[in-house]
Design a protein around this motif. Structure first.
Motif, PDB file in Angstrom:
ATOM      1  N   UNK A 114      22.293   6.191  66.327  1.00 66.14           N
ATOM      2  CA  UNK A 114      22.061   6.253  67.764  1.00 66.14           C
ATOM      3  C   UNK A 114      21.524   7.426  68.268  1.00 66.14           C
ATOM      4  N   UNK A 115      22.434   8.529  67.867  1.00 65.97           N
ATOM      5  CA  UNK A 115      22.368   9.823  68.499  1.00 65.97           C
ATOM      6  C   UNK A 115      20.911  10.362  67.868  1.00 65.97           C
ATOM      7  N   UNK A 116      20.427  10.053  66.682  1.00 66.42           N
ATOM      8  CA  UNK A 116      19.442  10.534  66.050  1.00 66.42           C
ATOM      9  C   UNK A 116      17.928  10.098  66.998  1.00 66.42           C
ATOM     10  N   UNK A 117      17.977   9.100  67.380  1.00 67.07           N
ATOM     11  CA  UNK A 117      17.140   8.292  68.302  1.00 67.07           C
ATOM     12  C   UNK A 117      17.213   8.616  69.749  1.00 67.07           C
ATOM     13  N   UNK A 118      18.125   9.460  70.167  1.00 66.28           N
ATOM     14  CA  UNK A 118      18.486   9.745  71.728  1.00 66.28           C
ATOM     15  C   UNK A 118      17.325  10.871  72.028  1.00 66.28           C
ATOM     16  N   UNK A 119      17.114  10.914  73.170  1.00 65.23           N
ATOM     17  CA  UNK A 119      16.138  11.863  73.865  1.00 65.23           C
ATOM     18  C   UNK A 119      16.439  13.190  73.478  1.00 65.23           C
ATOM     19  N   UNK A 120      17.861  13.408  73.704  1.00 68.55           N
ATOM     20  CA  UNK A 120      18.426  14.852  73.672  1.00 68.55           C
ATOM     21  C   UNK A 120      19.875  14.710  73.146  1.00 68.55           C
ATOM     22  N   UNK A 121      20.237  15.621  72.531  1.00 68.70           N
ATOM     23  CA  UNK A 121      21.724  16.082  72.284  1.00 68.70           C
ATOM     24  C   UNK A 121      22.121  17.343  73.020  1.00 68.70           C
ATOM     25  N   UNK A 122      23.461  17.381  73.703  1.00 67.51           N
ATOM     26  CA  UNK A 122      23.811  18.516  73.894  1.00 67.51           C
ATOM     27  C   UNK A 122      25.170  18.739  73.594  1.00 67.51           C
ATOM     28  N   UNK A 123      25.061  20.100  72.802  1.00 69.81           N
ATOM     29  CA  UNK A 123      26.087  20.491  71.709  1.00 69.81           C
ATOM     30  C   UNK A 123      27.012  21.184  73.023  1.00 69.81           C
ATOM     31  N   UNK A 124      28.391  20.833  72.780  1.00 69.79           N
ATOM     32  CA  UNK A 124      29.204  21.477  73.445  1.00 69.79           C
ATOM     33  C   UNK A 124      30.367  22.270  72.463  1.00 69.79           C
TER      34      UNK A 124
END
Length: 141
Positions: A114-124
Motif C-alpha cells: 500500500x505504501x508503494x502505491x501511496x502518493x508520498x512517503x514522509x520518512x521520519x
C-alpha cells in the motif's frame, strides 16, 4: 514565512499535501520503514516524530469520510502489545475528525504494498514501535 503554518511542515511537505487529491494516500513512516525503496515521492523529515507531524498536518488535511477507515496502521503480530502512539494518533485525529473511530489494521507486507502505491512517503526518525501511519485524503466539506 507564512503565519499559521507550523514550522515542522517543510515547503516540500506542504506542497505535497496541496497536490494530493481525493483518495490519495500519504505514509508517515518511522525510522525503520524502508521509505526510500518504496516511495514514489520521498519527503525527508528526519528528527521529527510522526505524532508531531500528524499534529501539524491534521488541521489542514481532511480525511476521506467516504471510506470506513481512512487511517491505516500495521497490524500487530502474536505477542505484540498495542503501541501507545496509536492512542495518541487517534486523539489527534479525533480533534479534527470527530467521526473517526478506528484504524484499518493491515498486515506488514500488505502495508508495504500500500505504501508503494501511496502518493508520498514522509520518512521520519521516529523510534516508536509500529509507528507507521497511512492517511487517505478526503475533501473539504
Amino acid at each position: 514565512m507564512l503565519r499559521g503554518i507550523p514550522a515542522i511542515l517543510s515547503p516540500e511537505l506542504l506542497k505535497t499535501l496541496m497536490e494530493m487529491g481525493h483518495g490519495d494516500e500519504i505514509v508517515l513512516a518511522d525510522g525503520n520503514f524502508p521509505a526510500a525503496s518504496n516511495a514514489q515521492r520521498l519527503i525527508r523529515s528526519d528528527g521529527h516524530t510522526i505524532a508531531a507531524l500528524l499534529e501539524a498536518i491534521i488541521p489542514f488535511f481532511p480525511l476521506d469520510y467516504r471510506v470506513e477507515r481512512p487511517a491505516v496502521v500495521m497490524a500487530l503480530q502474536d505477542g505484540d502489545q498495542q503501541p501507545p502512539v496509536w492512542e495518541l494518533y487517534k486523539q489527534t485525529i479525533q480533534s479534527f475528525e470527530s467521526d473517526f473511530r478506528d484504524y484499518d489494521y493491515v498486515e506488514r507486507f500488505a502495508f508495504y504494498e500500500r505504501a508503494r502505491n501511496a502518493f508520498a512517503i514522509v520518512a521520519t526518525g521516529d523510534r516508536a514501535f509500529k509507528g507507521n501511519l497511512i492517511l487517505k485524503k478526503g475533501v473539504v466539506r
